[in-house]
Design a protein around this motif. Structure first.
Motif, short mmCIF file in Angstrom:
data_model
loop_
_atom_site.label_atom_id
_atom_site.label_comp_id
_atom_site.label_asym_id
_atom_site.label_seq_id
_atom_site.Cartn_x
_atom_site.Cartn_y
_atom_site.Cartn_z
N UNK A 258 0.82 -1.03 -0.25
CA UNK A 258 0.09 0.09 -0.11
C UNK A 258 0.82 1.16 0.01
N UNK A 259 0.18 2.41 0.09
CA UNK A 259 0.92 3.76 0.38
C UNK A 259 1.46 4.28 -1.10
N UNK A 260 2.38 3.37 -1.79
CA UNK A 260 2.81 3.90 -2.87
C UNK A 260 1.94 4.88 -3.99
N UNK A 261 1.18 3.73 -4.17
CA UNK A 261 0.36 4.31 -5.36
C UNK A 261 -0.75 5.28 -4.76
N UNK A 262 -0.72 5.67 -3.68
CA UNK A 262 -1.57 6.80 -2.93
C UNK A 262 -0.93 8.18 -2.86
N UNK A 263 0.36 7.86 -2.33
CA UNK A 263 0.99 9.08 -1.95
C UNK A 263 1.94 9.61 -3.21
N UNK A 264 2.62 8.85 -4.13
CA UNK A 264 3.21 9.35 -5.13
C UNK A 264 2.32 10.27 -6.00
N UNK A 265 1.41 9.81 -6.41
CA UNK A 265 0.44 10.87 -7.05
C UNK A 265 0.35 12.24 -6.30
N UNK A 266 -0.04 12.33 -5.26
CA UNK A 266 -0.02 13.43 -4.33
C UNK A 266 1.24 14.30 -4.41
N UNK A 267 2.35 13.68 -4.24
CA UNK A 267 3.79 14.39 -4.30
C UNK A 267 3.94 15.15 -5.72
N UNK A 268 3.75 14.33 -6.58
CA UNK A 268 3.60 14.75 -7.91
C UNK A 268 3.01 15.95 -8.57
N UNK A 269 1.63 15.93 -7.81
CA UNK A 269 0.56 16.94 -7.89
C UNK A 269 1.04 18.27 -7.32
N UNK A 270 1.70 18.12 -6.16
CA UNK A 270 2.20 18.95 -5.18
C UNK A 270 3.12 19.91 -5.93
N UNK A 271 4.27 19.09 -6.55
CA UNK A 271 5.52 19.38 -7.26
C UNK A 271 5.19 20.02 -8.58
#
Length: 333
Positions: A258-271
């Motif tokens: 878990x976690x990777x597919x949820x958080x990685x897009x959020x980081x990409x969206x923030x950056x």
């Protein structure tokens, strides 16, 4: 454009560092300099070279490939559902793949394929079943994003319940294998498994690239995307096929993470922002970075022991994700 290029370059740098650290860490710590020489073909100690190329490099590269697959699948899921909490893990796709693999381990039920491919084929099959179920149930109301999310949550609990049922009837040996596998582990990674995972990525990425504009248009809502000429229903079907392939193969090789597919897009969206031309590559790269660093952490938390990587990602990822949601609650809710 310059910001996007800078973020991607920094992610690539972190990725290279993660590979070297991952190959250097383990029960026997290796000098990072020696590992770098072995990886890039420079003269290195023969024992270091043997350990790196036969044992540790397949694990390090598999972490990158699986992390990229999970990051991409999460980004696609969030795009087609326009929901920041969507991912293959939270909406039951990973649970479906896990149930398919557990069927092979506990009951020996699989597709008519060679034994070496039984778990992988069942994981992909049931990831596809989960995707089809999400689309079919949500499609009762013309496949609205809200209906698809609710369908995914329902299937998540269904497949988790079925997996628990299998664990109840499993033999002690099978139960141990299923539980450890469901925690997620990279330690059984081999070169053939890495090449298979890389092949799936190479096949899926060009297919995904053709839908970049349509996925960006979906951010405006289904009605506006359709007015711009996007076939929303067909786009979602193609996206679910990609998600099932990426998630199914990843789960088949390393278990549920878990976690990777949820958080990685959020980081990409923030950056980077919502433009899918930068968002999708950044999600894949950041997913690879996150899982690579989690792999390093799993081998350094307790010297001489290797924690299942799924536990590490949860322990690190859940607090981080809660912090992100609280920090950006106005944009998420």
């Amino acid at each position: 454009m310059a910001r996007r290029a800078l973020v991607l370059l920094m992610a690539l740098g972190l990725l290279l560092l993660g590979v070297l650290l991952d190959a250097a860490t383990g029960p026997a710590m290796l000098p990072v300099g020696e590992v770098a020489c072995a990886v890039f073909g420079y003269p290195a100690d023969s024992s270091v070279q043997a350990i790196v190329w036969s044992i540790r490099l397949p694990v390090a590269l598999m972490a990158i490939a699986v992390g990229a697959a999970l990051g991409l699948s999460g980004a696609i899921m969030q795009a087609i559902l326009n929901n920041p909490l969507a991912s293959s893990y939270t909406l039951g796709i990973s649970a479906g793949a896990g149930f398919g693999a557990s069927l092979v381990i506990v009951l020996g039920i699989s597709l008519p394929v060679p034994d070496n491919y039984a778990i992988a084929s069942n994981a992909i099959l049931f990831a596809g079943v989960a995707c089809a179920g999400v689309y079919w149930i949500g499609g009762a109301r013309k496949a609205s994003a809200e209906g698809l999310v609710l369908a995914g949550i329902a299937l998540l609990f269904l497949f988790q319940g079925l997996s628990s049922l299998l664990q109840m009837v499993a033999s002690p040996e099978s139960l141990q294998q299923v539980v450890f596998w469901l925690f997620g582990s990279l330690q059984k990674s081999t070169w053939p498994k890495f090449w298979a995972m890389l092949t799936v990525l190479v096949v899926c990425v060009p297919w995904l690239a053709r839908d970049v504009w349509g996925l960006t248009a979906l951010k405006l809502g289904d009605a506006r995307a359709a007015a711009l000429g996007v076939n929303v229903s067909a786009l979602r079907i193609r996206s679910f096929v990609l998600i099932s392939a990426l998630t199914g193969v990843a789960v088949a090789f390393v278990g549920t993470i878990g976690f990777v597919g949820l958080v990685a897009p959020h980081l990409a969206r923030m950056l980077i922002g919502e433009d899918q031309r930068g968002f999708l590559p950044a999600s894949g790269l950041l997913g690879a970075v996150l899982l690579s660093l989690a792999s390093v952490a799993s081998k350094t938390i307790s010297p001489g022991a290797i924690f299942p990587i799924g536990i590490v990602t949860s322990l690190i990822g859940v607090p981080f994700f809660i912090w992100m949601v609280l920090r950006n609650r106005k944009s998420y809710w």
